[in-house]
Design a protein around this motif. Structure first.
Motif, mmCIF file in Angstrom:
data_model
loop_
_atom_site.group_PDB
_atom_site.id
_atom_site.type_symbol
_atom_site.label_atom_id
_atom_site.label_comp_id
_atom_site.label_asym_id
_atom_site.label_seq_id
_atom_site.Cartn_x
_atom_site.Cartn_y
_atom_site.Cartn_z
ATOM 1 N N THR A 53 0.851 -1.184 0.000
ATOM 2 C CA THR A 53 0.000 0.000 0.000
ATOM 3 C C THR A 53 0.892 1.241 0.000
ATOM 4 O O THR A 53 2.081 1.170 0.345
ATOM 5 N N VAL A 54 0.297 2.365 -0.356
ATOM 6 C CA VAL A 54 1.035 3.634 -0.315
ATOM 7 C C VAL A 54 1.560 3.865 1.106
ATOM 8 O O VAL A 54 2.716 4.256 1.296
ATOM 9 N N THR A 69 3.339 10.732 -2.721
ATOM 10 C CA THR A 69 2.343 10.700 -3.805
ATOM 11 C C THR A 69 2.888 11.260 -5.119
ATOM 12 O O THR A 69 2.775 10.594 -6.161
ATOM 13 N N LEU A 72 5.332 8.714 -6.576
ATOM 14 C CA LEU A 72 4.664 7.556 -7.170
ATOM 15 C C LEU A 72 4.005 7.914 -8.500
ATOM 16 O O LEU A 72 4.064 7.133 -9.459
ATOM 17 N N LYS A 73 3.417 9.100 -8.571
ATOM 18 C CA LYS A 73 2.799 9.547 -9.826
ATOM 19 C C LYS A 73 3.841 9.633 -10.936
ATOM 20 O O LYS A 73 3.591 9.258 -12.081
ATOM 21 N N GLU A 76 4.780 6.218 -12.026
ATOM 22 C CA GLU A 76 3.665 5.665 -12.800
ATOM 23 C C GLU A 76 3.676 6.251 -14.216
ATOM 24 O O GLU A 76 3.484 5.520 -15.191
ATOM 25 N N GLU A 82 1.906 0.818 -11.198
ATOM 26 C CA GLU A 82 0.502 1.213 -11.276
ATOM 27 C C GLU A 82 -0.014 1.382 -9.864
ATOM 28 O O GLU A 82 0.358 0.628 -8.964
ATOM 29 N N ARG A 83 -0.868 2.378 -9.687
ATOM 30 C CA ARG A 83 -1.543 2.585 -8.400
ATOM 31 C C ARG A 83 -3.004 2.219 -8.584
ATOM 32 O O ARG A 83 -3.651 2.719 -9.504
ATOM 33 N N VAL A 93 -4.729 2.480 -1.336
ATOM 34 C CA VAL A 93 -4.156 2.433 -2.686
ATOM 35 C C VAL A 93 -2.977 1.468 -2.665
ATOM 36 O O VAL A 93 -2.062 1.602 -1.852
ATOM 37 N N LYS A 94 -3.034 0.480 -3.563
ATOM 38 C CA LYS A 94 -1.965 -0.518 -3.682
ATOM 39 C C LYS A 94 -1.042 -0.147 -4.841
ATOM 40 O O LYS A 94 -1.485 0.394 -5.857
ATOM 41 N N ILE A 95 0.228 -0.463 -4.680
ATOM 42 C CA ILE A 95 1.240 -0.195 -5.699
ATOM 43 C C ILE A 95 1.679 -1.523 -6.306
ATOM 44 O O ILE A 95 2.078 -2.434 -5.580
#
Length: 142
Positions: A53-54, A69, A72-73, A76, A82-83, A93-95
């Motif tokens: 998770t995040v 965040t 991670l964006k 991605e 992928e989130r 939110v899983k990564i």
């Protein structure tokens, strides 16, 4: 009596300078695979254990969501992860690593040795420094 208020006597200053120097050594090495240092440690976390998770990633990296965040964006947008919202709990939110993100690990395998070379240290010296650093952090957090 020695003056311990001199800058060259301060552990904090020595560690600060060391941190800057290590980051300078990392920069060109990581540039070769198109990552910044925060992106690199995030990818290492996911290579070690995918589908976190995040919040779990944030705990491991000791980063808050406001910092994590955008990081991670960016990863991605590069196609490395992928989130996705959890089906069980929409707030979570899983990564997940993509195939491209998993393959990037192959390009990164040389980084620790390249860093040691850039720092003019051997692996034993790197591990000795890391062990002492970990010991200090552990003692501070007791």
């Amino acid at each position: 009596m020695e003056d311990f208020l001199k800058l060259d006597k301060q552990l904090c200053f020595s560690v600060y300078v060391l941190h800057r120097e290590i980051m300078q050594c990392y920069r060109p090495i990581l540039k070769n695979i198109g990552l910044t240092y925060p992106q690199y440690i995030t990818m290492m976390t996911l290579w070690e254990k995918d589908n976190l998770t995040v919040n779990q990633v944030g705990e491991i990296l000791q980063l808050d969501n406001g910092t994590l965040t955008p990081l991670l964006k960016r990863l991605e947008s590069k196609g490395y992860l992928e989130r996705k919202r959890s089906k069980e709990d929409e707030r979570v939110v899983k990564i997940h690593l993509t195939e491209k993100g998993t393959k990037l690990k192959e390009k990164a395998t040389c980084i620790p040795l390249e860093l040691a070379k850039a720092m003019h240290l051997n692996i034993d010296e790197i591990m000795e420094l890391k062990t002492l650093s970990d010991k200090v952090v552990q003692k501070i957090n007791q």
